[in-house]
Design a protein around this motif. Structure first.
Motif, PDB file in Angstrom:
ATOM      1  N   SER A   1       0.837  -1.206   0.000  1.00 14.98           N
ATOM      2  CA  SER A   1       0.000   0.000   0.000  1.00 14.98           C
ATOM      3  C   SER A   1       0.867   1.249   0.000  1.00 14.98           C
ATOM      4  O   SER A   1       1.957   1.274   0.586  1.00 14.98           O
ATOM      5  CB  SER A   1      -0.908   0.017   1.242  1.00 14.98           C
ATOM      6  N   ASP A   2       0.383   2.294  -0.668  1.00 12.78           N
ATOM      7  CA  ASP A   2       1.093   3.574  -0.646  1.00 12.78           C
ATOM      8  C   ASP A   2       0.132   4.693  -0.283  1.00 12.78           C
ATOM      9  O   ASP A   2      -1.078   4.490  -0.172  1.00 12.78           O
ATOM     10  CB  ASP A   2       1.797   3.848  -1.979  1.00 12.78           C
TER      11      ASP A   2
ATOM     12  N   LYS B   1       5.546  -4.717  15.882  1.00 14.18           N
ATOM     13  CA  LYS B   1       6.330  -3.486  15.823  1.00 14.18           C
ATOM     14  C   LYS B   1       6.367  -2.923  14.409  1.00 14.18           C
ATOM     15  O   LYS B   1       6.223  -3.658  13.431  1.00 14.18           O
ATOM     16  CB  LYS B   1       7.743  -3.720  16.342  1.00 14.18           C
ATOM     17  N   LEU B   2       6.564  -1.611  14.369  1.00 18.53           N
ATOM     18  CA  LEU B   2       6.625  -0.885  13.104  1.00 18.53           C
ATOM     19  C   LEU B   2       8.035  -0.322  12.954  1.00 18.53           C
ATOM     20  O   LEU B   2       8.547   0.327  13.869  1.00 18.53           O
ATOM     21  CB  LEU B   2       5.594   0.241  13.096  1.00 18.53           C
ATOM     22  N   VAL B   3       8.646  -0.580  11.809  1.00 16.29           N
ATOM     23  CA  VAL B   3      10.044  -0.224  11.601  1.00 16.29           C
ATOM     24  C   VAL B   3      10.195   0.602  10.325  1.00 16.29           C
ATOM     25  O   VAL B   3       9.578   0.298   9.298  1.00 16.29           O
ATOM     26  CB  VAL B   3      10.921  -1.496  11.505  1.00 16.29           C
ATOM     27  N   ASN B   4      11.008   1.654  10.393  1.00 17.28           N
ATOM     28  CA  ASN B   4      11.366   2.425   9.207  1.00 17.28           C
ATOM     29  C   ASN B   4      12.229   1.539   8.313  1.00 17.28           C
ATOM     30  O   ASN B   4      13.279   1.054   8.732  1.00 17.28           O
ATOM     31  CB  ASN B   4      12.117   3.689   9.614  1.00 17.28           C
ATOM     32  N   PHE B   5      11.774   1.303   7.099  1.00 18.89           N
ATOM     33  CA  PHE B   5      12.440   0.346   6.218  1.00 18.89           C
ATOM     34  C   PHE B   5      13.870   0.770   5.903  1.00 18.89           C
ATOM     35  O   PHE B   5      14.785  -0.063   5.850  1.00 18.89           O
ATOM     36  CB  PHE B   5      11.641   0.196   4.913  1.00 18.89           C
ATOM     37  N   ALA B   6      14.100   2.062   5.716  1.00 14.24           N
ATOM     38  CA  ALA B   6      15.423   2.540   5.313  1.00 14.24           C
ATOM     39  C   ALA B   6      16.389   2.611   6.489  1.00 14.24           C
ATOM     40  O   ALA B   6      17.521   2.143   6.403  1.00 14.24           O
ATOM     41  CB  ALA B   6      15.293   3.914   4.648  1.00 14.24           C
ATOM     42  N   THR B   7      15.937   3.190   7.612  1.00 14.26           N
ATOM     43  CA  THR B   7      16.846   3.403   8.738  1.00 14.26           C
ATOM     44  C   THR B   7      16.852   2.248   9.726  1.00 14.26           C
ATOM     45  O   THR B   7      17.705   2.193  10.616  1.00 14.26           O
ATOM     46  CB  THR B   7      16.454   4.683   9.491  1.00 14.26           C
ATOM     47  N   LYS B   8      15.862   1.343   9.612  1.00 15.49           N
ATOM     48  CA  LYS B   8      15.699   0.207  10.530  1.00 15.49           C
ATOM     49  C   LYS B   8      15.342   0.659  11.946  1.00 15.49           C
ATOM     50  O   LYS B   8      15.375  -0.136  12.882  1.00 15.49           O
ATOM     51  CB  LYS B   8      16.964  -0.670  10.583  1.00 15.49           C
ATOM     52  N   GLN B   9      14.999   1.934  12.091  1.00 18.86           N
ATOM     53  CA  GLN B   9      14.643   2.455  13.404  1.00 18.86           C
ATOM     54  C   GLN B   9      13.201   2.089  13.731  1.00 18.86           C
ATOM     55  O   GLN B   9      12.287   2.258  12.915  1.00 18.86           O
ATOM     56  CB  GLN B   9      14.816   3.969  13.448  1.00 18.86           C
ATOM     57  N   GLU B  10      12.981   1.599  14.952  1.00 18.14           N
ATOM     58  CA  GLU B  10      11.651   1.176  15.364  1.00 18.14           C
ATOM     59  C   GLU B  10      10.813   2.400  15.764  1.00 18.14           C
ATOM     60  O   GLU B  10      11.279   3.282  16.481  1.00 18.14           O
ATOM     61  CB  GLU B  10      11.759   0.201  16.538  1.00 18.14           C
ATOM     62  N   VAL B  11       9.577   2.437  15.287  1.00 18.66           N
ATOM     63  CA  VAL B  11       8.665   3.533  15.606  1.00 18.66           C
ATOM     64  C   VAL B  11       8.139   3.336  17.029  1.00 18.66           C
ATOM     65  O   VAL B  11       7.715   2.242  17.403  1.00 18.66           O
ATOM     66  CB  VAL B  11       7.483   3.565  14.609  1.00 18.66           C
ATOM     67  N   LYS B  12       8.161   4.397  17.828  1.00 16.27           N
ATOM     68  CA  LYS B  12       7.666   4.316  19.198  1.00 16.27           C
ATOM     69  C   LYS B  12       6.139   4.329  19.196  1.00 16.27           C
ATOM     70  O   LYS B  12       5.510   5.073  18.441  1.00 16.27           O
ATOM     71  CB  LYS B  12       8.196   5.478  20.032  1.00 16.27           C
TER      72      LYS B  12
ATOM     73  N   PHE C   1       7.583   1.758   5.461  1.00 20.79           N
ATOM     74  CA  PHE C   1       7.605   1.121   6.774  1.00 20.79           C
ATOM     75  C   PHE C   1       7.339  -0.371   6.636  1.00 20.79           C
ATOM     76  O   PHE C   1       6.741  -0.833   5.660  1.00 20.79           O
ATOM     77  CB  PHE C   1       6.542   1.732   7.698  1.00 20.79           C
ATOM     78  N   VAL C   2       7.781  -1.119   7.655  1.00 17.06           N
ATOM     79  CA  VAL C   2       7.518  -2.557   7.719  1.00 17.06           C
ATOM     80  C   VAL C   2       6.825  -2.853   9.040  1.00 17.06           C
ATOM     81  O   VAL C   2       7.329  -2.490  10.111  1.00 17.06           O
ATOM     82  CB  VAL C   2       8.816  -3.389   7.633  1.00 17.06           C
ATOM     83  N   LEU C   3       5.651  -3.475   8.967  1.00 12.24           N
ATOM     84  CA  LEU C   3       4.941  -3.923  10.156  1.00 12.24           C
ATOM     85  C   LEU C   3       5.296  -5.393  10.366  1.00 12.24           C
ATOM     86  O   LEU C   3       5.049  -6.231   9.499  1.00 12.24           O
ATOM     87  CB  LEU C   3       3.430  -3.751   9.985  1.00 12.24           C
ATOM     88  N   MET C   4       5.895  -5.702  11.508  1.00  7.68           N
ATOM     89  CA  MET C   4       6.402  -7.042  11.769  1.00  7.68           C
ATOM     90  C   MET C   4       5.689  -7.634  12.988  1.00  7.68           C
ATOM     91  O   MET C   4       5.561  -6.975  14.018  1.00  7.68           O
ATOM     92  CB  MET C   4       7.911  -6.994  12.017  1.00  7.68           C
TER      93      MET C   4
ATOM     94  N   THR D   1       3.884   2.382   2.326  1.00  2.00           N
ATOM     95  CA  THR D   1       4.491   3.709   2.251  1.00  2.00           C
ATOM     96  C   THR D   1       3.481   4.760   2.707  1.00  2.00           C
ATOM     97  O   THR D   1       2.322   4.752   2.262  1.00  2.00           O
ATOM     98  CB  THR D   1       4.960   4.026   0.828  1.00  2.00           C
ATOM     99  N   SER D   2       3.912   5.624   3.593  1.00  2.48           N
ATOM    100  CA  SER D   2       3.021   6.661   4.123  1.00  2.48           C
ATOM    101  C   SER D   2       2.795   7.770   3.108  1.00  2.48           C
ATOM    102  O   SER D   2       3.590   7.974   2.186  1.00  2.48           O
ATOM    103  CB  SER D   2       3.605   7.248   5.409  1.00  2.48           C
ATOM    104  N   GLY D   3       1.685   8.501   3.298  1.00  6.24           N
ATOM    105  CA  GLY D   3       1.430   9.685   2.479  1.00  6.24           C
ATOM    106  C   GLY D   3       2.111  10.896   3.085  1.00  6.24           C
ATOM    107  O   GLY D   3       3.095  10.771   3.819  1.00  6.24           O
TER     108      GLY D   3
END
Length: 595
Positions: A123-124, A163-174, A200-203, A236-238
């Motif tokens: 989804s985008d 958990k939700l992770v930024n795909f590029a930076t691998k940083q986990e969203v709080k 983003f990746v939802l894992m 991908t977020s808007g």
């Protein structure tokens, strides 16, 4: 009678197929039966057999045959295993003669614990305020007793991580995780709006666990493989909105399009939001300063700083803006606009990037103009906007004291029992719809409540006994008012119910035209009390019909006719003002009807 039990049906302890291709003939016979039924399920990648019913009872049986030729009986049943993941019906055949339990096996589709995840993979332009979800086939709140590989144990689904992770930076969203009441929907709620146009990746990971003593151990199959399931989805977020969206405004003071803002009702104004818009306030764009501004149509404006913070004071609130109303001077009966704005720190001069020079050519002076860089003229940017009218009065208390709401009232009704007491009034400022009724997410602001404990009519009526002896659960019904309906009072003051808030035309013209001088307060307590009394009489009557002994109060309620609605005397009540959304009562004043 000929019945089909399926090709996989057989006698327990015997692998030979039952009947011919699962077909089995029966003749009626009285007998005692003892049987079991099982189900074969492909679960977590392995096929397992579960015993789902044992039965022992007297029944009308049938003579059975062929293969084997015995007398058997047919019983229908329903089954549900793995917390309701697999449900269905089955027919169970029992026989007498040589001991034989008929086992009817059904094979169901392979199922996983995780059903799906949202947003869907790929989804985008996904909303930056999204709360991603994982949907389960088996609830994760309840334990279940299962027999796997012939061994009975207690099992439960555990959500190990979401958990939700930024795909590029691998940083986990709080953020935080919420589980629905049925245990089937798991939501991840980010603390802040997602970054714009970011992947983003939802894992997710869940496990099927077995109770061992006081611990829950991940269950394993016969080959030692743990029952652990993982799934992920990418999206991908808007773009983040550059202003507060109207649907995210839960409440505010002043309220948008309110007719009566009382500037001295409270010193603290506020705007409560259902989403975290901190990104609009934590970092103001370069070259701007952020202000709260009150302005009128004629161009007069006042600005001030404001506070912004995460908050949960109001239901579903995530972010709040707060400001000091005492810093502003408001003209009564005027229309204002409240704005949160980004204002340029300086006004750009049109020629500030232009350099003018001269050079001498053949004795003549020639002007040479050059521009360095671009001419950037910053404009004021609006982040939030609320329009409202200031009341003629600085507080509601001032307005109420200017109206005759005490004294003689009249009764309106068609019979001896169901009547209302009403009091008409005249006002030069009127009550708007936000003060009179619940409106959307906002409770009515002007709250009226009868003082029943100090009302002789109520103390002498049967109604008091009803509320003293029955609970709200026992008197269950749809309610517009509280359980003991002291708040069953209404205020009506409008020429047209649709013109009780500011209209777009009034906002554009700066002139409010909806003032209506005539109003009425109605004491509706009798209608609500009467409904509860009828329910109480029915409950007591049913109790008497069952043979139970009634106590004195129950007999009095049952045997007396419905009481007269109102008697001559005083009917005290109180009026309060409640700040929108927060419910804070700023003041209360007492009044009395006389009938």
């Amino acid at each position: 009678m000929l019945a089909n039990y399926g090709k996989n049906s057989h006698c327990e302890g015997n692998t030979s197929p039952l009947g011919i291709g699962g077909w089995y003939a029966n003749a009626q016979l009285w007998a005692y039966l003892d049987a079991s039924i099982g189900i074969q399920v492909k679960f977590l990648g392995k096929r397992r057999k579960f015993n789902i019913m044992d039965a022992a009872a007297a029944a009308v049986l049938q003579g059975a045959g062929p293969n084997p030729f015995y007398f058997t009986g047919l019983v229908g049943c329903k089954y549900s295993v793995l917390g309701g993941l697999f449900k269905g019906t089955c027919s169970l055949n029992f026989e007498i003669g040589e001991p034989c339990k008929v086992v009817e096996e059904k094979e169901l589709l392979d199922q996983s614990i995780i059903a799906s995840m949202t947003p869907a993979d790929g989804s985008d332009t996904v909303n930056v305020f999204v709360s991603p979800q994982m949907l389960l086939n088996i609830d994760c709140k309840n334990e279940m007793a299962l027999e796997i590989d012939g061994v009975k144990n207690t099992y439960k689904v555990f959500v190990d991580s979401l958990k939700l992770v930024n795909f590029a930076t691998k940083q986990e969203v709080k953020g935080s995780m919420d589980i629905s009441s049925d245990g089937l929907i798991i939501s991840f709620n980010p603390d802040e709006a997602l970054e714009s146009t970011t992947k983003f990746v939802l894992m997710a990971q869940v496990s099927f666990r077995q109770r061992v003593g006081n611990d829950w151990i991940v269950a394993k199959d016969s080959e030692g493989t743990e029952y652990v399931e993982r799934m992920e989805t990418k999206f991908t977020s808007g773009k983040r909105p550059d202003h507060i969206l109207p649907q995210h405004l839960i409440c505010s003071y002043p309220l948008d399009k309110m007719y009566n803002f009382y500037p001295k009702e409270t010193n603290t104004g506020y705007i409560c939001l259902s989403e975290n818009y901190s990104y609009l306030f934590d970092k103001v764009p370069e070259g701007y300063e952020q202000k709260l501004r009150f302005s009128t149509l004629d161009g007069k404006s006042q600005t001030s700083d404001f506070e912004h913070f995460k908050s949960e004071e109001v239901t579903n609130e995530k972010y709040e803006l707060s400001f000091d109303l005492s810093k502003f001077a408001f003209d009564n009966q005027n229309i204002y606009k409240l704005e949160i704005v980004n204002i340029p720190k300086r006004i750009a001069v049109q020629n500030e990037n232009v350099t003018t020079g001269y050079k001498i050519v053949d004795g003549d002076s020639i002007r040479n103009i050059t521009a360095e860089g671009d001419f950037n003229q910053l404009e004021t940017k609006q982040i939030c906007s609320i329009n409202f009218r200031v009341s003629k009065y600085n507080t509601l208390k001032e307005k109420v004291n200017s109206i005759d709401l005490d004294g003689k009232a009249f009764v309106d009704g068609t019979d001896n029992y169901l009547k209302n007491i009403s009091k008409g009034f005249e006002t030069d400022d009127f009550f708007d719809i936000l003060e009179q009724q619940v409106r959307g997410k906002t409770d009515k602001l002007v709250y009226l409540e009868a003082d029943l404990e100090n009302t002789e009519w109520y103390k002498k009526s049967l109604y008091k006994y009803v509320y003293d002896n029955f609970s709200e659960k026992e008197l269950a019904r749809g309610r517009s008012f509280s359980f003991k309906p002291a708040d069953a009072m209404t205020i009506f003051n409008a020429l047209s119910i649709n013109h009780n808030t500011l209209t777009d035309n009034e906002i554009q013209s700066g002139i409010a035209t909806g003032i209506y001088p005539h109003g009425m307060i109605t004491y509706n307590v009798i209608f609500e009390c009467d409904k509860d009394l009828r329910i109480a009489k029915t409950l007591i009557s049913n109790k008497k019909q069952s043979g139970a002994v009634l106590d004195k109060t129950e007999r009095e309620i049952l045997n007396n006719d419905f009481p007269q609605s109102y008697t001559r005397g005083e009917y005290p009540y109180k009026i309060s003002y409640r700040l929108p959304g927060k419910g804070t009562i700023t003041w209360t004043i007492h009044k009395v009807f006389k009938y």
